[in-house]
Write a protein that holds these residues in place. Sequence first.
Motif, PDB file in Angstrom:
ATOM      1  N   MET A   1       0.839  -1.176   0.000  1.00 51.03           N
ATOM      2  CA  MET A   1       0.000   0.000   0.000  1.00 51.03           C
ATOM      3  C   MET A   1       0.885   1.240   0.000  1.00 51.03           C
ATOM      4  O   MET A   1       1.832   1.318   0.783  1.00 51.03           O
ATOM      5  CB  MET A   1      -0.884   0.024   1.248  1.00 51.03           C
ATOM      6  N   LYS A   2       0.569   2.172  -0.861  1.00 49.10           N
ATOM      7  CA  LYS A   2       1.336   3.419  -0.907  1.00 49.10           C
ATOM      8  C   LYS A   2       0.626   4.481  -0.085  1.00 49.10           C
ATOM      9  O   LYS A   2      -0.602   4.594  -0.118  1.00 49.10           O
ATOM     10  CB  LYS A   2       1.517   3.890  -2.342  1.00 49.10           C
ATOM     11  N   TYR A   3       1.447   5.259   0.616  1.00 47.60           N
ATOM     12  CA  TYR A   3       0.959   6.361   1.425  1.00 47.60           C
ATOM     13  C   TYR A   3       1.789   7.595   1.135  1.00 47.60           C
ATOM     14  O   TYR A   3       2.987   7.486   0.845  1.00 47.60           O
ATOM     15  CB  TYR A   3       1.071   6.046   2.920  1.00 47.60           C
ATOM     16  N   ILE A   4       1.148   8.745   1.212  1.00 44.79           N
ATOM     17  CA  ILE A   4       1.885  10.003   1.159  1.00 44.79           C
ATOM     18  C   ILE A   4       1.855  10.595   2.561  1.00 44.79           C
ATOM     19  O   ILE A   4       0.820  10.596   3.225  1.00 44.79           O
ATOM     20  CB  ILE A   4       1.305  10.968   0.101  1.00 44.79           C
ATOM     21  N   LEU A   5       3.008  11.008   3.022  1.00 45.28           N
ATOM     22  CA  LEU A   5       3.171  11.606   4.342  1.00 45.28           C
ATOM     23  C   LEU A   5       3.427  13.086   4.101  1.00 45.28           C
ATOM     24  O   LEU A   5       4.466  13.464   3.562  1.00 45.28           O
ATOM     25  CB  LEU A   5       4.340  10.961   5.087  1.00 45.28           C
ATOM     26  N   LEU A   6       2.465  13.912   4.465  1.00 39.63           N
ATOM     27  CA  LEU A   6       2.511  15.338   4.143  1.00 39.63           C
ATOM     28  C   LEU A   6       2.994  16.153   5.336  1.00 39.63           C
ATOM     29  O   LEU A   6       2.436  16.061   6.427  1.00 39.63           O
ATOM     30  CB  LEU A   6       1.113  15.819   3.732  1.00 39.63           C
TER      31      LEU A   6
ATOM     32  N   GLU B   1      17.181   4.130   5.623  1.00 36.30           N
ATOM     33  CA  GLU B   1      16.550   2.929   6.180  1.00 36.30           C
ATOM     34  C   GLU B   1      15.367   2.482   5.331  1.00 36.30           C
ATOM     35  O   GLU B   1      15.195   1.282   5.074  1.00 36.30           O
ATOM     36  CB  GLU B   1      16.089   3.175   7.615  1.00 36.30           C
ATOM     37  N   LEU B   2      14.548   3.446   4.896  1.00 37.48           N
ATOM     38  CA  LEU B   2      13.396   3.117   4.066  1.00 37.48           C
ATOM     39  C   LEU B   2      13.832   2.576   2.703  1.00 37.48           C
ATOM     40  O   LEU B   2      13.198   1.666   2.156  1.00 37.48           O
ATOM     41  CB  LEU B   2      12.492   4.338   3.892  1.00 37.48           C
ATOM     42  N   THR B   3      14.911   3.106   2.163  1.00 38.57           N
ATOM     43  CA  THR B   3      15.443   2.611   0.892  1.00 38.57           C
ATOM     44  C   THR B   3      15.929   1.173   1.053  1.00 38.57           C
ATOM     45  O   THR B   3      15.612   0.301   0.244  1.00 38.57           O
ATOM     46  CB  THR B   3      16.590   3.522   0.395  1.00 38.57           C
ATOM     47  N   GLU B   4      16.670   0.927   2.133  1.00 43.48           N
ATOM     48  CA  GLU B   4      17.196  -0.423   2.386  1.00 43.48           C
ATOM     49  C   GLU B   4      16.076  -1.438   2.602  1.00 43.48           C
ATOM     50  O   GLU B   4      16.198  -2.598   2.204  1.00 43.48           O
ATOM     51  CB  GLU B   4      18.140  -0.405   3.586  1.00 43.48           C
ATOM     52  N   SER B   5      14.969  -1.017   3.210  1.00 42.21           N
ATOM     53  CA  SER B   5      13.857  -1.934   3.471  1.00 42.21           C
ATOM     54  C   SER B   5      12.931  -2.077   2.259  1.00 42.21           C
ATOM     55  O   SER B   5      12.010  -2.889   2.275  1.00 42.21           O
ATOM     56  CB  SER B   5      13.044  -1.457   4.682  1.00 42.21           C
ATOM     57  N   GLY B   6      13.163  -1.266   1.211  1.00 34.61           N
ATOM     58  CA  GLY B   6      12.325  -1.311   0.013  1.00 34.61           C
ATOM     59  C   GLY B   6      11.026  -0.531   0.150  1.00 34.61           C
ATOM     60  O   GLY B   6      10.150  -0.641  -0.703  1.00 34.61           O
TER      61      GLY B   6
ATOM     62  N   ASP C   1       9.625   8.123  -2.693  1.00 31.94           N
ATOM     63  CA  ASP C   1      10.083   9.456  -3.077  1.00 31.94           C
ATOM     64  C   ASP C   1       9.939  10.402  -1.892  1.00 31.94           C
ATOM     65  O   ASP C   1       9.152  10.150  -0.980  1.00 31.94           O
ATOM     66  CB  ASP C   1       9.233   9.977  -4.240  1.00 31.94           C
ATOM     67  N   THR C   2      10.694  11.471  -1.911  1.00 32.88           N
ATOM     68  CA  THR C   2      10.524  12.568  -0.965  1.00 32.88           C
ATOM     69  C   THR C   2      10.994  13.847  -1.630  1.00 32.88           C
ATOM     70  O   THR C   2      11.929  13.824  -2.434  1.00 32.88           O
ATOM     71  CB  THR C   2      11.292  12.345   0.359  1.00 32.88           C
TER      72      THR C   2
ATOM     73  N   LEU D   1       4.739  21.809   2.992  1.00 33.08           N
ATOM     74  CA  LEU D   1       6.185  22.073   2.955  1.00 33.08           C
ATOM     75  C   LEU D   1       6.965  20.978   2.246  1.00 33.08           C
ATOM     76  O   LEU D   1       8.049  21.224   1.730  1.00 33.08           O
ATOM     77  CB  LEU D   1       6.717  22.232   4.381  1.00 33.08           C
ATOM     78  N   GLY D   2       6.444  19.771   2.254  1.00 31.87           N
ATOM     79  CA  GLY D   2       7.150  18.663   1.626  1.00 31.87           C
ATOM     80  C   GLY D   2       6.393  17.374   1.850  1.00 31.87           C
ATOM     81  O   GLY D   2       5.348  17.354   2.512  1.00 31.87           O
ATOM     82  N   TYR D   3       6.926  16.286   1.270  1.00 29.64           N
ATOM     83  CA  TYR D   3       6.233  15.003   1.393  1.00 29.64           C
ATOM     84  C   TYR D   3       7.199  13.844   1.260  1.00 29.64           C
ATOM     85  O   TYR D   3       8.310  13.989   0.752  1.00 29.64           O
ATOM     86  CB  TYR D   3       5.136  14.885   0.327  1.00 29.64           C
ATOM     87  N   TRP D   4       6.756  12.695   1.740  1.00 25.63           N
ATOM     88  CA  TRP D   4       7.393  11.405   1.496  1.00 25.63           C
ATOM     89  C   TRP D   4       6.322  10.522   0.891  1.00 25.63           C
ATOM     90  O   TRP D   4       5.156  10.615   1.270  1.00 25.63           O
ATOM     91  CB  TRP D   4       7.835  10.732   2.799  1.00 25.63           C
TER      92      TRP D   4
END
Length: 130
Positions: free
Chosen positions: A1-6, A38-43, A47-48, A82-85
Motif C-alpha cells: 500500500m502506498k501512502y503520502i506523508l505530508l 533505512e526506508l530505501t534499504e527496506s524497500g 520518493d521525498t 512544505l514537503g512530502y514522502w
Amino acid sequence: MKYILLMSGTKVGVDTYVAWSKKDIDTHMAVLKSINRELTESGEFVDTEGLARPDQAIVVRGQNAGMPITDGIFPEAKEFLLGYWIVDVRSPERAHEIASRISVAPGPGGGPTNMPIEVRQIVSLSSKLS
C-alpha cells in the motif's frame, strides 16, 4: 500500500526554521536522511521532496479569455504544504510509524519538533478509469 506523508507548517514555523542554527539544521536533516536510507534499504522508500517557501506559491484557477487566473498565496492561510514522502508499506500502522519518526526529528537544542505529519493512502485512479 502506498501512502503520502505530508509535512505542513505555518509561516511562523517556516520563518522559525530558517532562523535555526546551521548545526540544528544539519542535525535535523541528518536524521531525515537516515530515515530515508533505512526506508530505501527496506524497500519502502518511493520518493521525498521539499517544496519552495510558501511565499513562492501561486494559486491557479480556471481560465478567463483563455488565460489562467492566478493569485499569490493568501496571507490568511494558516498552513502550507512544505514537503512530502511517499512510502510503499505493508500496513497503515507502518505508515504511521514512519510519520511519527519524521515528526520527532530534532529541532533546536535537539528536542523533537513534533511537526504534524498527515498520512494519506494513495488511491490509484488509473485502474478505476479503465
